[in-house]
Design a protein around this motif. Sequence first.
Motif, PDB file in Angstrom:
ATOM      1  N   PRO A  18     -11.703  -5.326   8.118  1.00 21.21           N
ATOM      2  CA  PRO A  18     -12.300  -6.645   7.889  1.00 21.21           C
ATOM      3  C   PRO A  18     -12.049  -7.164   6.473  1.00 21.21           C
ATOM      4  O   PRO A  18     -11.846  -8.367   6.282  1.00 21.21           O
ATOM      5  CB  PRO A  18     -13.797  -6.400   8.142  1.00 21.21           C
ATOM      6  CG  PRO A  18     -13.825  -5.254   9.110  1.00 21.21           C
ATOM      7  CD  PRO A  18     -12.691  -4.372   8.681  1.00 21.21           C
ATOM      8  N   ALA A  19     -12.062  -6.277   5.483  1.00 19.45           N
ATOM      9  CA  ALA A  19     -11.873  -6.700   4.101  1.00 19.45           C
ATOM     10  C   ALA A  19     -10.469  -7.267   3.875  1.00 19.45           C
ATOM     11  O   ALA A  19     -10.284  -8.218   3.114  1.00 19.45           O
ATOM     12  CB  ALA A  19     -12.119  -5.525   3.152  1.00 19.45           C
ATOM     13  N   VAL A  20      -9.482  -6.682   4.531  1.00 22.91           N
ATOM     14  CA  VAL A  20      -8.111  -7.180   4.413  1.00 22.91           C
ATOM     15  C   VAL A  20      -7.993  -8.552   5.076  1.00 22.91           C
ATOM     16  O   VAL A  20      -7.415  -9.487   4.519  1.00 22.91           O
ATOM     17  CB  VAL A  20      -7.111  -6.191   5.052  1.00 22.91           C
ATOM     18  CG1 VAL A  20      -5.715  -6.814   5.129  1.00 22.91           C
ATOM     19  CG2 VAL A  20      -7.058  -4.894   4.251  1.00 22.91           C
ATOM     20  N   ARG A  21      -8.562  -8.687   6.253  1.00 22.55           N
ATOM     21  CA  ARG A  21      -8.500  -9.957   6.963  1.00 22.55           C
ATOM     22  C   ARG A  21      -9.202 -11.050   6.165  1.00 22.55           C
ATOM     23  O   ARG A  21      -8.736 -12.184   6.083  1.00 22.55           O
ATOM     24  CB  ARG A  21      -9.110  -9.824   8.362  1.00 22.55           C
ATOM     25  CG  ARG A  21      -8.483  -8.712   9.199  1.00 22.55           C
ATOM     26  CD  ARG A  21      -8.809  -8.836  10.663  1.00 22.55           C
ATOM     27  NE  ARG A  21      -8.089  -9.960  11.264  1.00 22.55           N
ATOM     28  CZ  ARG A  21      -6.825  -9.898  11.667  1.00 22.55           C
ATOM     29  NH1 ARG A  21      -6.138  -8.774  11.526  1.00 22.55           N
ATOM     30  NH2 ARG A  21      -6.240 -10.950  12.198  1.00 22.55           N
ATOM     31  N   ALA A  22     -10.334 -10.701   5.556  1.00 26.65           N
ATOM     32  CA  ALA A  22     -11.074 -11.679   4.754  1.00 26.65           C
ATOM     33  C   ALA A  22     -10.243 -12.135   3.554  1.00 26.65           C
ATOM     34  O   ALA A  22     -10.248 -13.314   3.190  1.00 26.65           O
ATOM     35  CB  ALA A  22     -12.399 -11.079   4.280  1.00 26.65           C
ATOM     36  N   ALA A  32       0.829  -1.203   0.000  1.00 23.68           N
ATOM     37  CA  ALA A  32       0.000   0.000   0.000  1.00 23.68           C
ATOM     38  C   ALA A  32       0.866   1.256   0.000  1.00 23.68           C
ATOM     39  O   ALA A  32       0.616   2.205  -0.764  1.00 23.68           O
ATOM     40  CB  ALA A  32      -0.928  -0.004   1.221  1.00 23.68           C
ATOM     41  N   LEU A  33       1.894   1.260   0.844  1.00 23.17           N
ATOM     42  CA  LEU A  33       2.782   2.423   0.901  1.00 23.17           C
ATOM     43  C   LEU A  33       3.502   2.623  -0.434  1.00 23.17           C
ATOM     44  O   LEU A  33       3.659   3.758  -0.903  1.00 23.17           O
ATOM     45  CB  LEU A  33       3.804   2.231   2.023  1.00 23.17           C
ATOM     46  CG  LEU A  33       3.222   2.246   3.452  1.00 23.17           C
ATOM     47  CD1 LEU A  33       4.289   1.842   4.461  1.00 23.17           C
ATOM     48  CD2 LEU A  33       2.650   3.626   3.788  1.00 23.17           C
ATOM     49  N   ALA A  34       3.929   1.518  -1.054  1.00 26.15           N
ATOM     50  CA  ALA A  34       4.647   1.609  -2.333  1.00 26.15           C
ATOM     51  C   ALA A  34       3.741   2.109  -3.452  1.00 26.15           C
ATOM     52  O   ALA A  34       4.191   2.816  -4.360  1.00 26.15           O
ATOM     53  CB  ALA A  34       5.235   0.242  -2.693  1.00 26.15           C
ATOM     54  N   ALA A  35       2.461   1.742  -3.370  1.00 26.64           N
ATOM     55  CA  ALA A  35       1.519   2.121  -4.432  1.00 26.64           C
ATOM     56  C   ALA A  35       0.815   3.439  -4.143  1.00 26.64           C
ATOM     57  O   ALA A  35       0.010   3.895  -4.961  1.00 26.64           O
ATOM     58  CB  ALA A  35       0.475   1.013  -4.606  1.00 26.64           C
ATOM     59  N   GLY A  36       1.103   4.030  -2.987  1.00 25.22           N
ATOM     60  CA  GLY A  36       0.454   5.279  -2.644  1.00 25.22           C
ATOM     61  C   GLY A  36      -0.989   5.110  -2.221  1.00 25.22           C
ATOM     62  O   GLY A  36      -1.790   6.049  -2.312  1.00 25.22           O
ATOM     63  N   VAL A  37      -1.332   3.914  -1.755  1.00 24.87           N
ATOM     64  CA  VAL A  37      -2.693   3.652  -1.285  1.00 24.87           C
ATOM     65  C   VAL A  37      -2.777   4.020   0.199  1.00 24.87           C
ATOM     66  O   VAL A  37      -1.940   3.593   0.996  1.00 24.87           O
ATOM     67  CB  VAL A  37      -3.059   2.157  -1.471  1.00 24.87           C
ATOM     68  CG1 VAL A  37      -4.418   1.853  -0.857  1.00 24.87           C
ATOM     69  CG2 VAL A  37      -3.036   1.794  -2.951  1.00 24.87           C
ATOM     70  N   ASP A  38      -3.773   4.791   0.555  1.00 27.08           N
ATOM     71  CA  ASP A  38      -3.955   5.202   1.952  1.00 27.08           C
ATOM     72  C   ASP A  38      -4.185   3.965   2.819  1.00 27.08           C
ATOM     73  O   ASP A  38      -4.984   3.092   2.461  1.00 27.08           O
ATOM     74  CB  ASP A  38      -5.163   6.142   2.044  1.00 27.08           C
ATOM     75  CG  ASP A  38      -5.243   6.866   3.386  1.00 27.08           C
ATOM     76  OD1 ASP A  38      -5.066   6.198   4.430  1.00 27.08           O
ATOM     77  OD2 ASP A  38      -5.482   8.077   3.394  1.00 27.08           O
ATOM     78  N   LEU A  39      -3.522   3.895   3.951  1.00 26.51           N
ATOM     79  CA  LEU A  39      -3.675   2.744   4.840  1.00 26.51           C
ATOM     80  C   LEU A  39      -5.085   2.644   5.414  1.00 26.51           C
ATOM     81  O   LEU A  39      -5.474   1.588   5.919  1.00 26.51           O
ATOM     82  CB  LEU A  39      -2.654   2.818   5.983  1.00 26.51           C
ATOM     83  CG  LEU A  39      -1.175   2.713   5.581  1.00 26.51           C
ATOM     84  CD1 LEU A  39      -0.283   2.814   6.815  1.00 26.51           C
ATOM     85  CD2 LEU A  39      -0.902   1.404   4.836  1.00 26.51           C
ATOM     86  N   GLU A  40      -5.851   3.713   5.339  1.00 25.65           N
ATOM     87  CA  GLU A  40      -7.243   3.687   5.800  1.00 25.65           C
ATOM     88  C   GLU A  40      -8.205   3.312   4.674  1.00 25.65           C
ATOM     89  O   GLU A  40      -9.421   3.216   4.898  1.00 25.65           O
ATOM     90  CB  GLU A  40      -7.636   5.052   6.383  1.00 25.65           C
ATOM     91  CG  GLU A  40      -6.769   5.511   7.558  1.00 25.65           C
ATOM     92  CD  GLU A  40      -6.696   4.481   8.665  1.00 25.65           C
ATOM     93  OE1 GLU A  40      -7.749   3.879   8.998  1.00 25.65           O
ATOM     94  OE2 GLU A  40      -5.594   4.249   9.204  1.00 25.65           O
ATOM     95  N   ASP A  41      -7.686   3.100   3.471  1.00 26.44           N
ATOM     96  CA  ASP A  41      -8.495   2.711   2.319  1.00 26.44           C
ATOM     97  C   ASP A  41      -8.678   1.192   2.354  1.00 26.44           C
ATOM     98  O   ASP A  41      -7.878   0.440   1.790  1.00 26.44           O
ATOM     99  CB  ASP A  41      -7.788   3.141   1.035  1.00 26.44           C
ATOM    100  CG  ASP A  41      -8.551   2.739  -0.235  1.00 26.44           C
ATOM    101  OD1 ASP A  41      -9.603   2.082  -0.123  1.00 26.44           O
ATOM    102  OD2 ASP A  41      -8.059   3.069  -1.343  1.00 26.44           O
ATOM    103  N   ALA A  42      -9.720   0.742   3.017  1.00 27.85           N
ATOM    104  CA  ALA A  42      -9.932  -0.695   3.209  1.00 27.85           C
ATOM    105  C   ALA A  42     -10.055  -1.469   1.892  1.00 27.85           C
ATOM    106  O   ALA A  42      -9.381  -2.492   1.709  1.00 27.85           O
ATOM    107  CB  ALA A  42     -11.160  -0.931   4.081  1.00 27.85           C
ATOM    108  N   PRO A  43     -10.871  -1.027   0.927  1.00 25.31           N
ATOM    109  CA  PRO A  43     -10.983  -1.775  -0.328  1.00 25.31           C
ATOM    110  C   PRO A  43      -9.655  -1.828  -1.086  1.00 25.31           C
ATOM    111  O   PRO A  43      -9.281  -2.868  -1.645  1.00 25.31           O
ATOM    112  CB  PRO A  43     -12.043  -0.991  -1.116  1.00 25.31           C
ATOM    113  CG  PRO A  43     -12.840  -0.284  -0.077  1.00 25.31           C
ATOM    114  CD  PRO A  43     -11.850   0.088   0.983  1.00 25.31           C
ATOM    115  N   GLY A  44      -8.934  -0.707  -1.086  1.00 26.45           N
ATOM    116  CA  GLY A  44      -7.655  -0.683  -1.796  1.00 26.45           C
ATOM    117  C   GLY A  44      -6.646  -1.615  -1.168  1.00 26.45           C
ATOM    118  O   GLY A  44      -5.932  -2.353  -1.866  1.00 26.45           O
TER     119      GLY A  44
END
Length: 216
Positions: free
Chosen positions: A90-94, A44-56
């Motif tokens: 939850p989406a990440v854990r799933a 996520a950090l490498a791709a610039g995805v916000d750590l709070e962006d659950a779907p991303g």
Amino acid sequence: MGFVIAIDGPAASGKGTLAKRLGRAFGLPVLDTGLLYRATAAAALAAGVDLEDAPGCATLASRLNPAGLDETTLRGPALGEAASRVAAHPAVRAALIAVQRAFAQQSPGAVLDGRDIGAVIAPEASVKLFVTAATEVRARRRWREIQAAGGVVGLDTVLADIRRRDDRDSGRAAAPMRQAADAILLDTSDLDIDAAFDAARRIVEAARAAAEPNGS
């Protein structure tokens, strides 16, 4: 499912080292499930995805290859905090449950360590350990690890990080960190790694003996 050893507990409790040593002792493959969350955070950090962006973050988690994880790269203290944040989704854990369960179901068994192995990932595990230690003890251990690796950080900073991660891991809505009802508590506060391993090994040996056809 073969003989599965589930090891849960908070950060810096010693569960990762115990998992590796138990894996070698009993000839079982080992999965540090925390690396999956660290790898997700790193992606996520490498791709610039916000750590709070659950779907991303969940999308990135679904693309992980467990066999390609670089433990050395993923062990940095910054990724520990980031991993705790993405693990709260939850989406990440799933997205990662299937990977972990597949690892647990291989023959002749496996060792998995994390936060929710005994309660969520492998509730039918042959033996469950919940490894913990006093917060200050865990902070000192992590601080020494960082120093040994050449890092420069204050003990107070590490302690605050440990407390923050504990609060997040135990308070999250999805699979919060908790001791499974049938898990055996192993407090390593006053134990060095050899003593902790000896205690864990004896617990596992007893469980394995009980699981054998002629076990009592």
